[in-house]
Structures are given as C-alpha cells and as structure tokens.
Design an enzyme around this catalytic site. Structure first.
Site, short mmCIF file in Angstrom:
data_model
loop_
_atom_site.label_atom_id
_atom_site.label_comp_id
_atom_site.label_asym_id
_atom_site.label_seq_id
_atom_site.Cartn_x
_atom_site.Cartn_y
_atom_site.Cartn_z
NE ARG A 169 -13.26 53.40 124.32
CZ ARG A 169 -12.80 52.85 123.21
NH1 ARG A 169 -12.87 51.56 123.04
NH2 ARG A 169 -12.26 53.59 122.27
CE LYS A 212 -11.60 52.84 110.53
NZ LYS A 212 -12.52 53.11 111.65
CG HIS A 229 -20.14 49.18 120.97
ND1 HIS A 229 -19.37 48.19 120.40
CD2 HIS A 229 -19.49 50.33 120.69
CE1 HIS A 229 -18.33 48.72 119.79
NE2 HIS A 229 -18.36 50.03 119.96
CB SER A 267 -14.26 46.45 118.22
OG SER A 267 -15.53 46.93 118.59
O1 PNS Z 1 -16.91 53.38 115.99
P1 PNS Z 1 -16.13 54.49 115.34
O2 PNS Z 1 -15.23 53.91 114.27
O3 PNS Z 1 -15.39 55.33 116.33
O4 PNS Z 1 -17.20 55.46 114.61
C1 PNS Z 1 -16.76 56.52 113.83
C2 PNS Z 1 -17.94 57.21 113.08
C3 PNS Z 1 -18.74 56.19 112.29
C4 PNS Z 1 -18.85 57.88 114.08
C5 PNS Z 1 -17.30 58.27 112.15
O5 PNS Z 1 -16.28 57.67 111.39
C6 PNS Z 1 -18.30 58.93 111.21
O6 PNS Z 1 -19.20 59.61 111.62
N1 PNS Z 1 -18.14 58.73 109.89
C7 PNS Z 1 -18.98 59.28 108.88
C8 PNS Z 1 -18.26 60.31 108.00
C9 PNS Z 1 -18.44 61.73 108.50
O7 PNS Z 1 -19.54 62.19 108.72
N2 PNS Z 1 -17.31 62.44 108.66
C10 PNS Z 1 -17.26 63.85 108.99
C11 PNS Z 1 -17.64 64.16 110.42
S1 PNS Z 1 -16.35 64.11 111.56
#
Ligand code: PNS
Length: 160
Positions: A90, A41, A17, A128
């Site tokens: 990745r 979560k 990150h 993570s």
């Molecule tokens: O590190 P991660 O868990 O892969 O990040 C995921 C993240 C935070 C980018 C994603 O879960 C997110 O954008 N959540 C917010 C909810 C949202 O906007 N959902 C609809 C769009 S796909």
C-alpha cells in the site's frame, strides 16, 4: 499451469484485498487465497469465519480458491504446487516488512517467487485493523469492505 498463493490474516477481508485477488487471479492459472491459522494473535473472527467471508467475496471469480495454512508459508506453497506468492504493497511503510518476508522466503525456497502488486489508489489507505476501529467507534465503512463483511463486523462489534 501456474499456481499462485495470496496469503494473509484476512481479519476480515477488505475491498483492498479483494482488488488484489481479482488482479492477481489474472496473472496465474489458479489462485489460492490462504488464511493463516494464527489463533495466538487473537483475531476478531475465527478461521472458519474468515474463510467463509473470503469464500462469499470471491464466489464470482473464476480460478480462485480459499484455503488455510499454518507453519512455513513456502512449505505450504510448495505442497500446493505454487511457484508464486502474491503480496500487496500500500505504502512505503509496508515495504520493509514485505521485503524482509520476501527475502526470507526466497532463502527458504528459491523456487518460489514473491510478486508484489501495488494496492489500488482507491484502497491504499484501508487496513483490516482500521476498519475494525472505525466500526467500533460508530463510523461508516461502506465501500471499504464487502457488504457481507460489514454486516458481520456490525454484528460482532456493535451487537446489531
Ligand atoms: O495479512 P498479513 O498478516 O500481513 O499476512 C502475513 C503472512 C500470513 C503472509 C505471514 O505472517 C506468513 O507468511 N506467515 C507464515 C509463517 C512463515 O512462513 N514465516 C516465515 C517467513 S517470513
């Protein structure tokens, strides 16, 4: 003035990150690293802990801020005045999920562009989830996460 958002769960931040934050920060004038408040979560670290670890890790980087959000990412990005969402890829396995999110986000707000950065080859195997698993099982994660994060992981998972 281009503002970018680098969103994620960051439970906890890894050196993968951090590499993306550093590289992403050169592409925009201001980069907001934003932690999703996804308590459902059951993250290992609270939102405040995840933000604190990020803050410590990016303290030497100019034009990088740490924040948090809930709700739709594109709504949050628009409220922050951001036009770019930065995400890392990745391996091919990340692509499908990232493509789906990027296309959904574009449909929700076409003014915000998702920009993908390829993870550095030194870090492309880090997640993570795996870091937590390795620590729990007594493995060595030095070099995979910042030193402050390693210390917090050991304290939380091994009680030392
Ligand atoms: O590190 P991660 O868990 O892969 O990040 C995921 C993240 C935070 C980018 C994603 O879960 C997110 O954008 N959540 C917010 C909810 C949202 O906007 N959902 C609809 C769009 S796909």
């Amino acid at each position: 003035m281009i503002t970018g958002i680098y969103p994620g769960t960051f439970d906890p931040i890894t050196n993968g990150h951090l590499d993306l934050i550093e590289r992403g920060s050169h592409l925009v004038d201001r980069l907001v690293v934003s932690v999703l408040k996804n308590e459902h979560k059951h993250p290992l670290f609270s939102l405040d802990e995840r933000k604190a670890m990020l803050g410590e890790a990016v303290s030497g980087l100019g034009a990088v801020e740490v924040d948090s959000f809930d709700g739709l990412l594109v709504d949050y990005a628009a409220a922050k005045g951001a036009t770019i969402i930065i995400r890392g890829i990745r391996a091919v396995s990340d692509y499908e999920y990232e493509l789906q999110m990027a296309l959904m986000n574009r449909r929700l707000n076409p003014a915000i562009e998702t920009v993908f950065l390829m993870a550095h080859e030194n870090y492309s195997f880090i997640s993570s989830r795996l870091v937590k698993e390795v620590i729990k099982l007594g493995g060595n994660v030095s070099g995979l996460v910042p030193a402050n994060v390693e210390a917090r992981l050991k304290a939380r998972l091994l009680g030392r």
